[in-house]
Design a protein around this motif. Structure first.
Motif, PDB file in Angstrom:
ATOM      1  N   HIS A 169       0.819  -1.218   0.000  1.00 21.24           N
ATOM      2  CA  HIS A 169       0.000   0.000   0.000  1.00 21.24           C
ATOM      3  C   HIS A 169       0.845   1.257   0.000  1.00 21.24           C
ATOM      4  N   ASP A 170       0.217   2.310  -0.457  1.00 18.46           N
ATOM      5  CA  ASP A 170       0.748   3.649  -0.283  1.00 18.46           C
ATOM      6  C   ASP A 170       0.142   4.162   1.027  1.00 18.46           C
ATOM      7  N   HIS A 218       1.740  -8.471  -4.004  1.00 18.83           N
ATOM      8  CA  HIS A 218       0.622  -8.286  -3.064  1.00 18.83           C
ATOM      9  C   HIS A 218       0.158  -6.831  -3.025  1.00 18.83           C
ATOM     10  N   LEU A 219       0.095  -6.175  -4.201  1.00 18.64           N
ATOM     11  CA  LEU A 219      -0.380  -4.789  -4.256  1.00 18.64           C
ATOM     12  C   LEU A 219      -1.859  -4.731  -3.917  1.00 18.64           C
ATOM     13  N   SER A 220      -2.222  -3.777  -3.075  1.00 10.30           N
ATOM     14  CA  SER A 220      -3.623  -3.582  -2.721  1.00 10.30           C
ATOM     15  C   SER A 220      -4.369  -2.945  -3.888  1.00 10.30           C
ATOM     16  N   GLU A 227       1.470   2.127 -10.669  1.00 12.47           N
ATOM     17  CA  GLU A 227       2.364   3.260 -10.991  1.00 12.47           C
ATOM     18  C   GLU A 227       3.020   3.799  -9.724  1.00 12.47           C
ATOM     19  N   ILE A 228       2.216   3.999  -8.669  1.00 15.84           N
ATOM     20  CA  ILE A 228       2.775   4.559  -7.426  1.00 15.84           C
ATOM     21  C   ILE A 228       3.797   3.592  -6.816  1.00 15.84           C
ATOM     22  N   ALA A 229       3.464   2.308  -6.791  1.00 18.24           N
ATOM     23  CA  ALA A 229       4.387   1.322  -6.209  1.00 18.24           C
ATOM     24  C   ALA A 229       5.705   1.333  -6.980  1.00 18.24           C
ATOM     25  N   TYR A 230       5.597   1.299  -8.298  1.00 18.37           N
ATOM     26  CA  TYR A 230       6.793   1.263  -9.144  1.00 18.37           C
ATOM     27  C   TYR A 230       7.640   2.514  -8.941  1.00 18.37           C
ATOM     28  N   LYS A 231       6.956   3.661  -8.912  1.00 17.86           N
ATOM     29  CA  LYS A 231       7.667   4.933  -8.803  1.00 17.86           C
ATOM     30  C   LYS A 231       8.349   5.090  -7.437  1.00 17.86           C
ATOM     31  N   THR A 232       7.641   4.689  -6.378  1.00 15.15           N
ATOM     32  CA  THR A 232       8.224   4.801  -5.031  1.00 15.15           C
ATOM     33  C   THR A 232       9.526   4.007  -4.957  1.00 15.15           C
ATOM     34  N   VAL A 233       9.494   2.797  -5.488  1.00 13.95           N
ATOM     35  CA  VAL A 233      10.689   1.948  -5.431  1.00 13.95           C
ATOM     36  C   VAL A 233      11.772   2.470  -6.370  1.00 13.95           C
ATOM     37  N   SER A 234      11.390   2.833  -7.602  1.00 19.79           N
ATOM     38  CA  SER A 234      12.441   3.254  -8.539  1.00 19.79           C
ATOM     39  C   SER A 234      13.076   4.574  -8.110  1.00 19.79           C
ATOM     40  N   ASN A 235      12.288   5.492  -7.542  1.00 25.18           N
ATOM     41  CA  ASN A 235      12.862   6.757  -7.057  1.00 25.18           C
ATOM     42  C   ASN A 235      13.885   6.512  -5.962  1.00 25.18           C
ATOM     43  N   LEU A 236      13.499   5.668  -4.995  1.00 28.69           N
ATOM     44  CA  LEU A 236      14.438   5.451  -3.893  1.00 28.69           C
ATOM     45  C   LEU A 236      15.705   4.747  -4.366  1.00 28.69           C
ATOM     46  N   LEU A 237      15.520   3.762  -5.253  1.00 32.97           N
ATOM     47  CA  LEU A 237      16.709   3.060  -5.746  1.00 32.97           C
ATOM     48  C   LEU A 237      17.610   3.996  -6.540  1.00 32.97           C
ATOM     49  N   SER A 238      17.015   4.915  -7.309  1.00 29.75           N
ATOM     50  CA  SER A 238      17.888   5.818  -8.064  1.00 29.75           C
ATOM     51  C   SER A 238      18.621   6.762  -7.119  1.00 29.75           C
ATOM     52  N   ASN A 239      18.016   7.099  -5.973  1.00 30.14           N
ATOM     53  CA  ASN A 239      18.759   7.853  -4.949  1.00 30.14           C
ATOM     54  C   ASN A 239      19.959   7.073  -4.422  1.00 30.14           C
ATOM     55  N   LEU A 252       6.301  -5.559 -11.985  1.00 30.46           N
ATOM     56  CA  LEU A 252       5.155  -5.738 -11.098  1.00 30.46           C
ATOM     57  C   LEU A 252       4.621  -7.163 -11.213  1.00 30.46           C
ATOM     58  N   THR A 253       3.845  -7.567 -10.233  1.00 30.43           N
ATOM     59  CA  THR A 253       3.052  -8.795 -10.354  1.00 30.43           C
ATOM     60  C   THR A 253       1.595  -8.367 -10.452  1.00 30.43           C
ATOM     61  N   TYR A 254       0.718  -9.313 -10.735  1.00 29.50           N
ATOM     62  CA  TYR A 254      -0.680  -8.958 -11.002  1.00 29.50           C
ATOM     63  C   TYR A 254      -1.633  -9.768 -10.137  1.00 29.50           C
ATOM     64  N   ARG A 255      -2.785  -9.153  -9.869  1.00 27.44           N
ATOM     65  CA  ARG A 255      -3.799  -9.841  -9.061  1.00 27.44           C
ATOM     66  C   ARG A 255      -4.506 -10.932  -9.857  1.00 27.44           C
ATOM     67  N   ASP A 256      -4.569 -10.771 -11.165  1.00 24.81           N
ATOM     68  CA  ASP A 256      -5.469 -11.618 -11.947  1.00 24.81           C
ATOM     69  C   ASP A 256      -4.815 -12.276 -13.156  1.00 24.81           C
ATOM     70  N   LYS A 257      -3.516 -12.216 -13.233  1.00 26.88           N
ATOM     71  CA  LYS A 257      -2.853 -12.907 -14.354  1.00 26.88           C
ATOM     72  C   LYS A 257      -1.397 -13.155 -13.996  1.00 26.88           C
ATOM     73  N   ALA A 258      -0.788 -14.020 -14.796  1.00 26.87           N
ATOM     74  CA  ALA A 258       0.606 -14.381 -14.546  1.00 26.87           C
ATOM     75  C   ALA A 258       1.545 -13.329 -15.118  1.00 26.87           C
ATOM     76  N   THR A 259       2.717 -13.229 -14.513  1.00 33.21           N
ATOM     77  CA  THR A 259       3.789 -12.429 -15.097  1.00 33.21           C
ATOM     78  C   THR A 259       4.394 -13.215 -16.262  1.00 33.21           C
ATOM     79  N   ILE A 260       5.399 -12.645 -16.897  1.00 30.79           N
ATOM     80  CA  ILE A 260       6.192 -13.445 -17.836  1.00 30.79           C
ATOM     81  C   ILE A 260       6.943 -14.516 -17.026  1.00 30.79           C
ATOM     82  N   ILE A 261       7.529 -15.455 -17.722  1.00 30.07           N
ATOM     83  CA  ILE A 261       8.385 -16.441 -17.045  1.00 30.07           C
ATOM     84  C   ILE A 261       9.809 -15.883 -17.042  1.00 30.07           C
ATOM     85  N   TYR A 262      10.397 -15.801 -15.869  1.00 29.50           N
ATOM     86  CA  TYR A 262      11.769 -15.309 -15.735  1.00 29.50           C
ATOM     87  C   TYR A 262      12.721 -16.496 -15.755  1.00 29.50           C
ATOM     88  N   ASN A 263      13.722 -16.427 -16.604  1.00 34.63           N
ATOM     89  CA  ASN A 263      14.722 -17.497 -16.684  1.00 34.63           C
ATOM     90  C   ASN A 263      15.974 -17.047 -15.948  1.00 34.63           C
TER      91      ASN A 263
END
Ligand SMILES: [Zn+2]
Ligand SMILES: [Zn+2]
Length: 264
Positions: A169-170, A218-220, A227-239, A252-263
């Motif tokens: 959550h934000d 587990h995004l609410s 967008e907010i979750a991604y931005k919060t993390v990417s901003n801090l990491l770029s700092n 991101l992950t999704y509530r209702d579908k699969a992500t790509i498969i990561y190898n």
């Protein structure tokens, strides 16, 4: 390519993650109906008959809804600590004795060729755990449904090739939103769910910029946006000097579908 990872779905409507090595196909939680789990697996081309086992993080329904059904339908062993077995007993129904696998939290165990370390997390369940998986030189850490990330978790998950970390959550959205106060308090507490800020700070301490894959989980639906979750993390990491488009892969992950498969 040695290990495949996919988040089949992540969030309060259901959780299921998938890891595949040469000899193992494992689910982490199975928080959907049997039918929905079959659909999610078929969306990534996996036959449920080929699954070797399910490891369970905690007894909440969004993590165990399909555990019993799947164990009975496909003769699958279920791995959980003793308290979680007690907590999910009624929900999942009768499991064959041979498929009841009890581990001790913070003790290594193996499923075929994968080594598994269940690590204590902080959540309002009986004995919730996150998971760290080891296969050859690949390390994958899955930490969701935790109110905080302490030093023990940080030092154990460090140097993973892939992280699935909760960004639930934000804090402002949650505080200003429509949830009743006791529920807000529960989510915000040290035994609730991890905020975007806490996820970002945790990652800021452990990410090295060595092409790690970082998935936010587990995004609410009500108290966050992708967008907010991604931005919060990417901003801090770029700092911290980490470019999320170059040094790591942030997804991101999704509530209702699969992500790509990561190898990995
Ligand atoms: Zn959950
Ligand atoms: Zn939970």
């Amino acid at each position: 390519m040695e290990v495949k990872f996919c988040s089949l779905s992540s969030g309060s409507s259901g959780n299921c993650q998938y890891i595949e090595t040469e000899k193992s196909k494992i689910l982490i939680d199975a928080g959907f109906s049997g039918k929905r789990l079959e659909q999610l697996l078929s969306s990534i081309g996996v036959n449920p008959k080929d699954i070797d086992g399910i490891v369970v993080t905690h007894e909440h329904i969004d993590h165990v809804k399909g555990v019993g059904v799947f164990s009975r339908r496909y003769d699958l062993p279920i791995y959980a600590n003793e308290s979680t077995w007690i907590g999910m007993n009624k929900t999942i129904g009768k499991i064959q004795d041979k498929n009841i696998k009890i581990f001790k939290s913070e003790n290594y165990f193996n499923i075929r060729d994968i080594q598994v370390y269940p690590i204590n997390i902080f959540h309002d369940a009986l004995e919730p755990v996150g998971y760290i998986f080891f296969y050859n030189k690949v390390k994958i850490s899955i930490i969701t449904d935790t109110g905080k990330v302490n030093d023990n978790i940080k030092s154990n998950i460090k140097n993973s090739n892939l992280y699935l970390l909760e960004a639930n959550h934000d804090i402002d959205m949650l505080k200003k939103g429509n949830y009743p106060w006791p529920l807000k308090q529960r989510i915000l507490s040290a035994n609730g769910h991890l905020s975007n800020d806490d996820a970002a700070m945790t990652l800021g301490e452990i990410i090295q910029g060595n092409e790690e894959i970082v998935l936010l989980g587990h995004l609410s639906r009500d108290n966050n946006t992708p967008e907010i979750a991604y931005k919060t993390v990417s901003n801090l990491l770029s700092n911290h000097g980490i470019d999320v488009n170059k040094d790591i892969k942030l997804d991101l992950t999704y509530r209702d579908k699969a992500t790509i498969i990561y190898n990995l």
